[in-house]
Design an enzyme around this catalytic site. Structure first.
Site, PDB file in Angstrom:
ATOM      1  N   LYS A  52       0.850  -1.201   0.000  1.00  0.00           N
ATOM      2  CA  LYS A  52       0.000   0.000   0.000  1.00  0.00           C
ATOM      3  C   LYS A  52       0.883   1.247   0.000  1.00  0.00           C
ATOM      4  O   LYS A  52       0.630   2.205  -0.728  1.00  0.00           O
ATOM      5  CB  LYS A  52      -0.918  -0.001   1.237  1.00  0.00           C
ATOM      6  CG  LYS A  52      -2.077  -0.968   1.107  1.00  0.00           C
ATOM      7  CD  LYS A  52      -2.826  -1.167   2.416  1.00  0.00           C
ATOM      8  CE  LYS A  52      -3.906  -2.235   2.224  1.00  0.00           C
ATOM      9  NZ  LYS A  52      -4.543  -2.677   3.455  1.00  0.00           N
ATOM     10  N   GLN A  96      -5.064  -1.480   9.580  1.00  0.00           N
ATOM     11  CA  GLN A  96      -4.922  -2.785   8.929  1.00  0.00           C
ATOM     12  C   GLN A  96      -5.529  -3.879   9.820  1.00  0.00           C
ATOM     13  O   GLN A  96      -5.184  -4.001  10.992  1.00  0.00           O
ATOM     14  CB  GLN A  96      -3.429  -3.074   8.675  1.00  0.00           C
ATOM     15  CG  GLN A  96      -3.155  -4.386   7.958  1.00  0.00           C
ATOM     16  CD  GLN A  96      -3.725  -4.430   6.537  1.00  0.00           C
ATOM     17  OE1 GLN A  96      -3.617  -3.469   5.778  1.00  0.00           O
ATOM     18  NE2 GLN A  96      -4.344  -5.547   6.191  1.00  0.00           N
ATOM     19  N   ASP A 119     -11.452   2.733   3.962  1.00  0.00           N
ATOM     20  CA  ASP A 119     -11.870   1.338   3.804  1.00  0.00           C
ATOM     21  C   ASP A 119     -13.376   1.221   3.576  1.00  0.00           C
ATOM     22  O   ASP A 119     -13.865   0.171   3.175  1.00  0.00           O
ATOM     23  CB  ASP A 119     -11.503   0.540   5.075  1.00  0.00           C
ATOM     24  CG  ASP A 119     -10.293  -0.346   4.859  1.00  0.00           C
ATOM     25  OD1 ASP A 119      -9.982  -0.667   3.693  1.00  0.00           O
ATOM     26  OD2 ASP A 119      -9.662  -0.736   5.864  1.00  0.00           O
TER      27      ASP A 119
END
Ligand code: NAP
Length: 281
Positions: A52, A96, A119
């Site tokens: 990422k 995460q 997200d």
């Protein structure tokens, strides 16, 4: 059969995003910023976060990774999120997953300012997506959606079957297809006859976590099949779709690896840029 090349599509999307970041920079004299919080030393999470960060740098985003050991207190993480929520240089925050057991995942998700929730897991964004309003959209289903649209720009009236109903994949995927006027069936582990459901579908999205569940004789000729699954087996990584069998019937199919996976990270970058743009209005 069209092999849907997710690597190529993701590279194209990153190139577009890079241009967009350059334009935003010249217009606003600043760039969107993505901050990732990584807790613990799980190898897959570390690899995802490294990828990422690399992709974010590639398109010109400001990128930061905040690392905590497994033993970090929930309070510390929540306080850091509050700090990032009020930091104007941070456009997107991602924690995460998975988290260590002593940290309440839902509490963490809900602590993120919905306008920085790249997200798309915050209940506010989930609600907005299902109400048809603007929202951050979870990256993997967004990637699937963009791949499907490349093959078939007009989805109106198509029959879609989504296999799996997770908050991460199946449910948001269903919302995206509904928004495109598909007739959507969402299936799960209690579905009586999954093969019969799949045989009705013009579009199948499989997000289950069972290696090669969707077989060749489950798929109508000319169906578009998107395989979200990533399953480690003795024969390497395979998807939720039996690639060899389904490729003989389907009109288009994503490979695993090299299909949905690369699009997920590219869509995270897109979400970060979209959060930035909404914050500048
Ligand atoms: P999940 O949370 O475990 O959900 C799996 C879903 O599949 C559940 O809704 C479950 O039904 C359903 N299911 C289980 N067995 C089934 C069966 N026999 N028939 C029909 N449905 C069944 O999984 P997830 O997080 O959505 O992930 C799914 C897969 O995608 C995994 O392989 C994961 O590694 C992969 N993944 C890939 C990416 C990517 O970037 N490509 C990103 C995320 C995840 P119930 O609700 O009834 O239990």
């Amino acid at each position: 059969m069209i092999l849907i090349d997710g690597k190529k599509a993701a590279a194209e999307l990153r190139a577009e995003l890079k241009e967009e970041v350059a334009e935003l920079k010249s217009k606003h004299n600043k760039v969107p910023g993505l901050t990732v919080i990584l807790i613990g030393d799980l190898t897959p999470s570390q690899i995802y976060v490294r990828n990422k960060e690399k992709s974010a740098n590639e398109v010109g985003l400001k990128s930061e990774v905040i690392k905590y050991p497994d033993s970090v207190e929930e309070k510390t993480v929540l306080e850091k999120i509050q700090e990032l929520n009020s930091d104007e240089t941070v456009s997107g925050i991602l924690v995460q997953l998975p988290l260590p057991k002593h940290i309440d995942k839902q509490k963490v998700i809900e602590a993120i300012d919905p306008s920085k929730d790249v997200d798309g897991f915050h209940p506010m964004n989930v609600g907005n997506l299902s109400s048809g309003y603007e929202s951050s959209i979870p990256c993997t289903p967004l990637g699937c959606y963009l791949l499907i649209k490349k093959i078939e720009p007009n989805l109106s009236g198509k029959k879609a079957v989504v296999v799996g109903r997770s908050n991460l994949n199946g449910k948001p995927m269903t919302q995206l297809l509904l928004k495109e006027n598909c007739t959507v069936t969402i299936t799960h582990s209690k579905t009586k006859d999954l093969k019969a459901e799949c045989l009705e579908a013009d579009i199948i999205v499989a997000a289950v976590g069972i290696p090669e569940l969707v077989r060749g004789d489950w798929v109508k000729r000319d169906a578009i099949v998107i395989d979200v699954g990533i399953n480690k087996t003795d024969n390497g990584i395979v998807g939720d779709v039996h690639f060899d069998e389904v490729s003989k019937n389907a009109k288009a199919l994503t490979p695993v690896p090299g299909g949905v996976g690369p699009m997920t990270i590219a869509c995270l970058l897109k979400n970060t840029i979209d959060c930035f743009k909404r914050s500048q209005i």
